[in-house]
Design a protein around this motif. Structure first.
Motif, PDB file in Angstrom:
ATOM      1  N   ASP A  41       0.801  -1.225   0.000  1.00 57.78           N
ATOM      2  CA  ASP A  41       0.000   0.000   0.000  1.00 57.78           C
ATOM      3  C   ASP A  41       0.834   1.276   0.000  1.00 57.78           C
ATOM      4  N   THR A  42       2.021   1.241   0.626  1.00 55.08           N
ATOM      5  CA  THR A  42       2.828   2.459   0.747  1.00 55.08           C
ATOM      6  C   THR A  42       4.211   2.334   0.122  1.00 55.08           C
ATOM      7  N   GLY A  43       4.655   1.112  -0.154  1.00 49.83           N
ATOM      8  CA  GLY A  43       6.001   0.895  -0.671  1.00 49.83           C
ATOM      9  C   GLY A  43       7.070   0.989   0.402  1.00 49.83           C
ATOM     10  N   GLU A  44       6.661   1.090   1.667  1.00 50.63           N
ATOM     11  CA  GLU A  44       7.618   1.212   2.778  1.00 50.63           C
ATOM     12  C   GLU A  44       8.034  -0.163   3.285  1.00 50.63           C
ATOM     13  N   SER A 119       2.140  -7.369   0.580  1.00 51.93           N
ATOM     14  CA  SER A 119       3.534  -6.950   0.426  1.00 51.93           C
ATOM     15  C   SER A 119       4.025  -7.293  -0.976  1.00 51.93           C
ATOM     16  N   THR A 120       5.101  -6.600  -1.366  1.00 52.06           N
ATOM     17  CA  THR A 120       5.681  -6.835  -2.689  1.00 52.06           C
ATOM     18  C   THR A 120       7.064  -7.462  -2.609  1.00 52.06           C
ATOM     19  N   ASP A 121       7.614  -7.545  -1.398  1.00 49.82           N
ATOM     20  CA  ASP A 121       8.936  -8.142  -1.206  1.00 49.82           C
ATOM     21  C   ASP A 121       9.058  -8.523   0.261  1.00 49.82           C
ATOM     22  N   ALA A 122       9.946  -9.455   0.546  1.00 54.28           N
ATOM     23  CA  ALA A 122      10.218  -9.882   1.920  1.00 54.28           C
ATOM     24  C   ALA A 122      11.654 -10.361   1.990  1.00 54.28           C
ATOM     25  N   GLY A 123      12.322 -10.100   3.102  1.00 56.54           N
ATOM     26  CA  GLY A 123      13.692 -10.563   3.222  1.00 56.54           C
ATOM     27  C   GLY A 123      14.296 -10.281   4.579  1.00 56.54           C
ATOM     28  N   TRP A 124      15.497 -10.835   4.763  1.00 62.04           N
ATOM     29  CA  TRP A 124      16.280 -10.619   5.981  1.00 62.04           C
ATOM     30  C   TRP A 124      17.214  -9.438   5.760  1.00 62.04           C
ATOM     31  N   PHE A 125      17.357  -8.607   6.793  1.00 64.90           N
ATOM     32  CA  PHE A 125      18.247  -7.456   6.729  1.00 64.90           C
ATOM     33  C   PHE A 125      19.090  -7.401   7.987  1.00 64.90           C
ATOM     34  N   PRO A 126      20.401  -7.109   7.852  1.00 63.80           N
ATOM     35  CA  PRO A 126      21.243  -6.969   9.044  1.00 63.80           C
ATOM     36  C   PRO A 126      20.687  -5.872   9.959  1.00 63.80           C
ATOM     37  N   ILE A 127      20.637  -6.143  11.237  1.00 62.99           N
ATOM     38  CA  ILE A 127      20.097  -5.184  12.196  1.00 62.99           C
ATOM     39  C   ILE A 127      20.818  -3.840  12.106  1.00 62.99           C
ATOM     40  N   ASP A 128      22.113  -3.864  11.833  1.00 61.33           N
ATOM     41  CA  ASP A 128      22.873  -2.609  11.776  1.00 61.33           C
ATOM     42  C   ASP A 128      22.942  -2.008  10.373  1.00 61.33           C
ATOM     43  N   LEU A 130      19.755  -1.572   8.048  1.00 55.18           N
ATOM     44  CA  LEU A 130      18.384  -1.699   7.577  1.00 55.18           C
ATOM     45  C   LEU A 130      18.120  -0.732   6.424  1.00 55.18           C
ATOM     46  N   PRO A 131      17.181  -1.079   5.548  1.00 50.95           N
ATOM     47  CA  PRO A 131      16.795  -0.122   4.503  1.00 50.95           C
ATOM     48  C   PRO A 131      16.060   1.053   5.149  1.00 50.95           C
ATOM     49  N   GLU A 132      15.703   2.040   4.343  1.00 53.08           N
ATOM     50  CA  GLU A 132      14.951   3.175   4.873  1.00 53.08           C
ATOM     51  C   GLU A 132      13.597   2.679   5.388  1.00 53.08           C
ATOM     52  N   ILE A 133      13.323   3.016   6.656  1.00 54.04           N
ATOM     53  CA  ILE A 133      12.101   2.581   7.327  1.00 54.04           C
ATOM     54  C   ILE A 133      11.512   3.798   8.042  1.00 54.04           C
ATOM     55  N   PRO A 134      10.206   4.013   7.945  1.00 54.96           N
ATOM     56  CA  PRO A 134       9.602   5.131   8.677  1.00 54.96           C
ATOM     57  C   PRO A 134       9.864   5.017  10.187  1.00 54.96           C
TER      58      PRO A 134
END
Length: 159
Positions: A41-44, A119-128, A130-134
């Motif tokens: 819905d938001t691309g976030e 959702s349009t994607d899902a994945g693991w991200f290193p805690i330190d 992260l992609p841009e997140i609100p």
């Protein structure tokens, strides 16, 4: 995004009046990584989140939503925070607020993939890294990663 049937029935009676709903945010941790989904819905990017169904425990919602949205099995370790979100207004004029239960979950199995149309994607991200997140989602992640076992009571409108 599909609206749960019970909300459609409520809307038939109350129209656009603000609804107060219960939600669950699932912060899934595996080693030094977090599970994130990219919202349709938001691309976030955000942790998995969803609406608690009538009669469902919010911890069960967190585990269910992780499977439905990202095809990962995870179990709740603890309730990290309870807060109230700001009011959301959707494109059709519906308004709602959520009492959010933010849980920390432990990964059990599965490879992240898109599980539904939320959702349009899902994945693991290193805690330190992260992609841009609100900020509202980053705050929930920080609460879930905080040391200790106490549940935080969040009194601002961006839970």
């Amino acid at each position: 995004m599909p609206t749960p049937e019970f909300i459609l029935r409520l809307r038939a009676s109350v129209g656009r009046t603000p609804l107060w709903l219960v939600g669950a945010t699932a912060v899934v941790v595996h080693e030094d990584r977090l599970l994130l989904v990219k919202r349709a819905d938001t691309g976030e990017w955000s942790p998995v989140a969803g609406i608690v169904e009538p009669g469902e425990h919010s911890a069960d919602t967190a585990e269910r939503e992780v499977w439905e949205e990202a095809r990962v099995h995870a179990v709740v370790e603890r309730l990290a925070a309870v807060g109230v979100t700001r009011e959301y207004e959707y494109p059709n004029g519906d308004r709602t607020r959520f009492t959010d239960h933010t849980y920390r979950l432990r990964y059990v199995s599965g490879t992240p993939e898109v599980g539904d149309d939320e959702s349009t994607d899902a994945g693991w991200f290193p805690i330190d890294d992260l992609p841009e997140i609100p900020e509202r989602y980053l705050a929930r992640i920080r609460r879930a990663l905080a040391p200790g076992t106490e549940t935080l009571l969040v009194r601002d409108a961006e839970a």
